[in-house]
Design an enzyme around this catalytic site. Structure first.
Site, short mmCIF file in Angstrom:
data_model
loop_
_atom_site.label_atom_id
_atom_site.label_comp_id
_atom_site.label_asym_id
_atom_site.label_seq_id
_atom_site.Cartn_x
_atom_site.Cartn_y
_atom_site.Cartn_z
N CYS A 27 -29.09 -29.76 18.06
CA CYS A 27 -28.37 -28.50 17.88
C CYS A 27 -28.23 -28.25 16.37
CB CYS A 27 -27.00 -28.55 18.54
SG CYS A 27 -25.85 -29.72 17.77
N HIS B 57 -24.46 -39.32 17.74
CA HIS B 57 -24.55 -40.33 18.80
C HIS B 57 -25.98 -40.46 19.30
CE1 HIS B 57 -19.99 -40.18 19.82
NE2 HIS B 57 -20.28 -41.21 19.06
N HIS C 42 -19.02 -35.12 14.09
CA HIS C 42 -17.90 -34.89 15.00
C HIS C 42 -16.59 -34.58 14.27
CE1 HIS C 42 -20.69 -37.96 16.75
NE2 HIS C 42 -20.67 -37.11 17.74
N CYS D 16 -19.80 -30.64 11.96
CA CYS D 16 -20.47 -29.49 12.55
C CYS D 16 -19.63 -28.23 12.30
CB CYS D 16 -20.64 -29.70 14.05
SG CYS D 16 -21.10 -28.22 14.97
N HIS E 208 -12.89 -39.80 22.18
CA HIS E 208 -14.03 -39.26 21.45
C HIS E 208 -13.60 -38.90 20.03
CE1 HIS E 208 -17.44 -36.70 20.35
NE2 HIS E 208 -18.08 -37.20 21.39
N GLU F 160 -14.50 -36.56 18.00
CA GLU F 160 -14.23 -35.14 17.78
C GLU F 160 -12.82 -34.78 18.26
OE1 GLU F 160 -15.23 -30.82 19.64
OE2 GLU F 160 -16.91 -32.22 19.60
N CYS G 278 -18.97 -24.47 22.09
CA CYS G 278 -19.98 -23.77 21.29
C CYS G 278 -21.05 -23.13 22.17
CB CYS G 278 -20.60 -24.71 20.26
SG CYS G 278 -21.83 -25.84 20.91
#
Length: 289
Positions: free
Chosen positions: A12, A45, A78, A100, A128, A130, A196
């Site tokens: 991405c 990841h 993240h 990001c 996680h 993020e 997103c």
């Protein structure tokens, strides 16, 4: 055997930008003596990508206390908690933010929406990286839940203010159901659309392909949340679904009697690995003819 490959499979925008910044740091470091290039945690990841950068001298640091004043540190795609970023800068290291842009936008949106103390309700995986970063931007209390049933354990007060947001790679359909439920329950709820567009398109295409094939292969790191969700979405169509990191995990017996195979990949999976799996399937098909 027909192979239907998703057009959205692979890197991405956020992953591409993060890796581009890391490559730039490697180029610049050739002129800097005694300077390590570090990432705080895995920059993305995907184990193959991480191994490649490790071979180029990039050091993955999991404890910010290991950062020294001569280090050049990239913040992972993240993102990191606010306090962690602030601490890094006190160490005297050169810090470059590779978060990001979609994640950064979500962080700032949460900060703005909760600036008067509203409670954050975050749909995501609590462990996680993020999610840990997103929660750090909330000014008030926060609650994390990974599915709709976990909401039942949260005490929600109809007269209080809440902000609902999501990890950027979560299932959009699941989030829509949660939003509908909480909007009826909480009159003062503010909803942030933080999933997103790339995730939306990737999930929609995975669902569409899964309805057309007899089996699905999802390529990507086992630690990648967005890749695991793609595999889950495909499996919901009732077909055999295989989450692999590379072609070495493919087994002939899983595909010999299949006439149509779907192929997609997570947002941190390089094109080379997707091509490798596609070629493996093509070779199998040729051998079966």
């Amino acid at each position: 055997m027909d192979i239907i490959r998703a057009t959205t499979a692979g890197f991405c925008m956020g992953v591409s930008l993060a890796l581009q910044k890391l490559e730039e740091e490697l180029t610049q470091s050739r002129n800097l003596a005694n300077s390590r290039i570090c990432t705080l945690g895995p920059i993305i990841h995907n184990p193959q990508v991480l191994a490649d950068f490790e071979s180029k001298g990039v050091v993955c640091i999991n404890n910010e206390n290991e950062i020294g004043p001569d280090d050049r540190v990239l913040i992972r795609a993240h993102g990191v908690p606010q306090k962690t970023e602030a601490f890094l800068r006190t160490r005297g290291a050169a810090v470059r933010d590779a978060t990001c842009p979609r994640v950064k936008k979500a962080q700032l949106s949460i900060a703005c929406a909760t600036n008067k103390g509203a409670t954050l309700l975050l749909f995501g995986e609590s462990e996680h990286p993020e999610v840990r970063g997103l929660v750090s931007y909330a000014h008030g209390m926060s609650h994390i839940f990974s599915n709709e049933s976990e909401i039942d354990s949260i005490e929600l007060l109809p007269d209080s203010s809440y902000v609902l947001a999501s990890q950027t790679t979560q299932d959009r359909e699941a989030f829509a159901a949660i939003m509908e439920r909480l909007s009826k329950q909480l009159p003062k709820l503010v909803v942030l659309q933080t999933i997103c567009d790339a995730t939306k398109k990737r999930q929609e295409e995975a669902r569409r392909i899964a309805r057309m094939v007899e089996a699905m292969v999802v390529v990507g790191g086992k630690q990648s949340g967005n890749t695991r969700r793609l595999a889950h979405l495909a499996a919901q169509a009732g077909i055999d679904t295989f989450h692999v990191e590379d072609s070495s995990e493919m087994a002939r017996e899983n595909f010999l009697k299949k006439n149509r195979i779907g192929l997609t990949a997570g947002a941190s999976t390089p094109k080379s690995l997707i091509d490798e799996v596609e070629n493996w399937l093509k070779n199998l098909a040729n051998c079966s003819d």
